[in-house]
Structure formats: structure tokens, C-alpha cells
Design a protein around this motif. Structure first.
Motif, PDB file in Angstrom:
ATOM      1  N   VAL A  64       0.852  -1.190   0.000  1.00  0.00           N
ATOM      2  CA  VAL A  64       0.000   0.000   0.000  1.00  0.00           C
ATOM      3  C   VAL A  64       0.886   1.239   0.000  1.00  0.00           C
ATOM      4  N   LEU A  65       0.431   2.267  -0.697  1.00  0.00           N
ATOM      5  CA  LEU A  65       1.152   3.543  -0.802  1.00  0.00           C
ATOM      6  C   LEU A  65       0.282   4.659  -0.238  1.00  0.00           C
ATOM      7  N   GLN A  66       0.900   5.560   0.519  1.00  0.00           N
ATOM      8  CA  GLN A  66       0.230   6.784   0.958  1.00  0.00           C
ATOM      9  C   GLN A  66       1.124   7.961   0.601  1.00  0.00           C
ATOM     10  N   VAL A  67       0.534   8.970  -0.039  1.00  0.00           N
ATOM     11  CA  VAL A  67       1.247  10.211  -0.339  1.00  0.00           C
ATOM     12  C   VAL A  67       0.514  11.326   0.390  1.00  0.00           C
ATOM     13  N   PHE A  68       1.239  12.076   1.225  1.00  0.00           N
ATOM     14  CA  PHE A  68       0.632  13.181   1.957  1.00  0.00           C
ATOM     15  C   PHE A  68       1.727  14.143   2.405  1.00  0.00           C
ATOM     16  N   ASN A  69       1.548  15.417   2.080  1.00  0.00           N
ATOM     17  CA  ASN A  69       2.460  16.461   2.576  1.00  0.00           C
ATOM     18  C   ASN A  69       3.928  16.188   2.239  1.00  0.00           C
TER      19      ASN A  69
END
Length: 80
Positions: A64-69
């Protein structure tokens, strides 16, 4: 932007990168600085990150990938 790659066994990478190319479930895609927030599943394939025009490749086995800030967090099932 910061890239962190974690598997259940260990922290594989944590550092500043210029770009990341990932194996998304619907195809390969690239993340650059100031990318919009997102969450996506990954398939088995090459994760390529670039630091000062030098590319490094890690093969991930889904996750899983999360992109934030300007932070890219990859929770990979395994690194091959």
C-alpha cells in the motif's frame, strides 16, 4: 520529498528523494514533490527512486502507498 519503505520485517529505506516510480495495481506511475494526497495499492514490481539524477531500484511484492504532505509511505508486503 521523503520516501519511507517499510516491510513487516524491517525499515528498508527512509530518506529524501526527487521522484518515485511505483508499480500500481492499474499500472506504473510517478510521484513528484507536491503531489496531491493519495492512497493506492501496489502490485509486485520495480519501485524506482531518484536522488540527484541517480536511480535506485527495489523490487516490492505488493503493498500500500500513501502520499501526503511531501511524504511517500510504502508499506510493502515484502522486498524481493
Amino acid at each position: 520529498m521523503n520516501l519511507e519503505i517499510i516491510t513487516p520485517e524491517k525499515n528498508v529505506f527512509n530518506g529524501e528523494v526527487d521522484s518515485v516510480i511505483l508499480p500500481g495495481k492499474n499500472g506504473q506511475f510517478k510521484v513528484l514533490k507536491d503531489h496531491a494526497p493519495m492512497v493506492m495499492t501496489l502490485k509486485t514490481g520495480d519501485l524506482v527512486y531518484e536522488i540527484s539524477n541517480k536511480k535506485e531500484t527495489i523490487v516490492v511484492d505488493g503493498g500500500v502507498l500513501q502520499v501526503f504532505n511531501n511524504k511517500v509511505l510504502v508499506l510493502a508486503e515484502a522486498v524481493l
